[in-house]
Scaffold this motif. Sequence first.
Motif, PDB file in Angstrom:
ATOM      1  N   ALA A 127      27.867  47.006  49.220  1.00 47.20           N
ATOM      2  CA  ALA A 127      27.694  45.716  49.730  1.00 47.20           C
ATOM      3  C   ALA A 127      29.000  45.303  50.128  1.00 47.20           C
ATOM      4  N   GLU A 128      30.003  45.780  49.822  1.00 45.28           N
ATOM      5  CA  GLU A 128      31.543  44.954  50.041  1.00 45.28           C
ATOM      6  C   GLU A 128      31.618  44.802  51.323  1.00 45.28           C
ATOM      7  N   ARG A 129      31.230  45.414  52.479  1.00 46.48           N
ATOM      8  CA  ARG A 129      31.472  44.973  54.004  1.00 46.48           C
ATOM      9  C   ARG A 129      30.923  43.735  54.337  1.00 46.48           C
ATOM     10  N   ASP A 130      29.644  43.512  53.781  1.00 48.90           N
ATOM     11  CA  ASP A 130      28.826  42.330  54.104  1.00 48.90           C
ATOM     12  C   ASP A 130      29.411  41.054  53.461  1.00 48.90           C
ATOM     13  N   LEU A 131      29.924  41.554  52.075  1.00 50.61           N
ATOM     14  CA  LEU A 131      30.387  40.448  51.185  1.00 50.61           C
ATOM     15  C   LEU A 131      31.668  39.898  51.901  1.00 50.61           C
ATOM     16  N   GLU A 132      32.532  40.805  52.487  1.00 48.63           N
ATOM     17  CA  GLU A 132      33.787  40.187  52.914  1.00 48.63           C
ATOM     18  C   GLU A 132      33.390  39.371  54.203  1.00 48.63           C
ATOM     19  N   ARG A 133      32.622  40.007  54.884  1.00 49.85           N
ATOM     20  CA  ARG A 133      32.329  39.175  56.233  1.00 49.85           C
ATOM     21  C   ARG A 133      31.783  37.930  55.864  1.00 49.85           C
ATOM     22  N   ASP A 134      30.809  37.711  55.081  1.00 50.46           N
ATOM     23  CA  ASP A 134      30.380  36.488  54.666  1.00 50.46           C
ATOM     24  C   ASP A 134      30.981  35.546  53.768  1.00 50.46           C
ATOM     25  N   TRP A 135      32.230  36.100  53.514  1.00 47.21           N
ATOM     26  CA  TRP A 135      32.768  35.040  52.360  1.00 47.21           C
ATOM     27  C   TRP A 135      33.535  33.997  53.231  1.00 47.21           C
ATOM     28  N   GLN A 136      33.680  34.108  54.672  1.00 50.89           N
ATOM     29  CA  GLN A 136      34.110  33.149  55.182  1.00 50.89           C
ATOM     30  C   GLN A 136      33.238  31.858  55.267  1.00 50.89           C
ATOM     31  N   THR A 137      31.827  32.158  55.644  1.00 50.09           N
ATOM     32  CA  THR A 137      31.023  30.995  55.585  1.00 50.09           C
ATOM     33  C   THR A 137      30.449  30.586  53.792  1.00 50.09           C
ATOM     34  N   GLN A 138      30.661  31.652  53.123  1.00 55.66           N
ATOM     35  CA  GLN A 138      30.051  31.176  51.529  1.00 55.66           C
ATOM     36  C   GLN A 138      31.089  30.608  50.994  1.00 55.66           C
ATOM     37  N   ARG A 139      32.476  30.531  51.315  1.00 54.40           N
ATOM     38  CA  ARG A 139      33.557  30.153  50.317  1.00 54.40           C
ATOM     39  C   ARG A 139      33.702  28.567  50.179  1.00 54.40           C
ATOM     40  N   TRP A 146      39.806  36.807  51.540  1.00 52.42           N
ATOM     41  CA  TRP A 146      38.912  37.888  50.630  1.00 52.42           C
ATOM     42  C   TRP A 146      39.841  38.495  49.905  1.00 52.42           C
ATOM     43  N   LYS A 147      40.949  39.128  50.193  1.00 43.91           N
ATOM     44  CA  LYS A 147      41.714  39.905  49.448  1.00 43.91           C
ATOM     45  C   LYS A 147      41.777  39.127  48.002  1.00 43.91           C
ATOM     46  N   SER A 148      42.042  37.881  47.956  1.00 47.43           N
ATOM     47  CA  SER A 148      42.359  37.265  46.612  1.00 47.43           C
ATOM     48  C   SER A 148      41.109  36.839  46.069  1.00 47.43           C
ATOM     49  N   ALA A 149      40.049  36.504  46.736  1.00 46.93           N
ATOM     50  CA  ALA A 149      38.709  36.370  46.026  1.00 46.93           C
ATOM     51  C   ALA A 149      37.817  37.472  45.644  1.00 46.93           C
ATOM     52  N   ARG A 150      38.188  38.835  46.236  1.00 42.45           N
ATOM     53  CA  ARG A 150      37.434  39.914  46.171  1.00 42.45           C
ATOM     54  C   ARG A 150      37.395  40.380  44.241  1.00 42.45           C
ATOM     55  N   PRO A 151      38.601  40.092  43.681  1.00 44.08           N
ATOM     56  CA  PRO A 151      38.184  40.731  42.261  1.00 44.08           C
ATOM     57  C   PRO A 151      37.295  39.756  41.483  1.00 44.08           C
ATOM     58  N   ALA A 152      37.230  38.361  41.895  1.00 39.57           N
ATOM     59  CA  ALA A 152      36.311  37.305  41.135  1.00 39.57           C
ATOM     60  C   ALA A 152      34.989  37.538  41.653  1.00 39.57           C
ATOM     61  N   VAL A 153      34.935  37.763  42.786  1.00 40.27           N
ATOM     62  CA  VAL A 153      33.611  38.235  43.211  1.00 40.27           C
ATOM     63  C   VAL A 153      32.966  39.430  42.569  1.00 40.27           C
ATOM     64  N   ARG A 154      33.960  40.338  42.568  1.00 43.75           N
ATOM     65  CA  ARG A 154      33.394  41.836  41.895  1.00 43.75           C
ATOM     66  C   ARG A 154      33.123  41.468  40.344  1.00 43.75           C
ATOM     67  N   ASP A 155      33.892  40.695  39.604  1.00 42.38           N
ATOM     68  CA  ASP A 155      33.817  40.535  38.183  1.00 42.38           C
ATOM     69  C   ASP A 155      32.340  40.015  37.980  1.00 42.38           C
TER      70      ASP A 155
END
Length: 167
Positions: A127-139, A146-155
């Motif tokens: 799912a990561e490709r979609d998660l990264e793409r959508d982070w801009q509108t969901q954040r 995304w690089k900084s948010a990714r570990p928290a999203v994954r957790d």
Amino acid sequence: MAQVNKKANHENADRNPDPITGAAGSHPVGTGLGAAAGGAAAGAAAGMVGGPIGTVAGAVIGGIAGGYAGKAVAESIDPTVENAYWEENYRDREYVPADADYRTYEPAYRYGWTARGQSESADFTAAERDLERDWQTQRGTSQLDWKSARPAVRDAWDRVNEQRDHE
């Protein structure tokens, strides 16, 4: 300066009130997504059988049924519990700087548990490709890229998986 009653505010937040009825336990995102998905599927199926009128009727009926299904999925993840967990535990994560405020990471945690609740797959990597793409509108107002948010999203994603494994 008046002291704020944090307990009263926290108890009210725990209710997760419906914005229209005020009833506790609202999950508008899950209900809305379920309604949209259910309505589209039912409308398409009815449209093949009943033509344009069947499509409209199917969309209405499917929207209602889908709303209930989406609510059931969303209710398996309690956003109040998740938020409280992460607010209490975010400082223990290696990716969080010592001076970071919870509000910095809260949108990433929320995105992780919400996205996992909406995903049929438990596989974060898939799912990561979609998660990264959508982070801009969901954040929201988060300043994290995304690089900084990714570990928290994954957790948060992984925590939902662990909870589902124990059900």
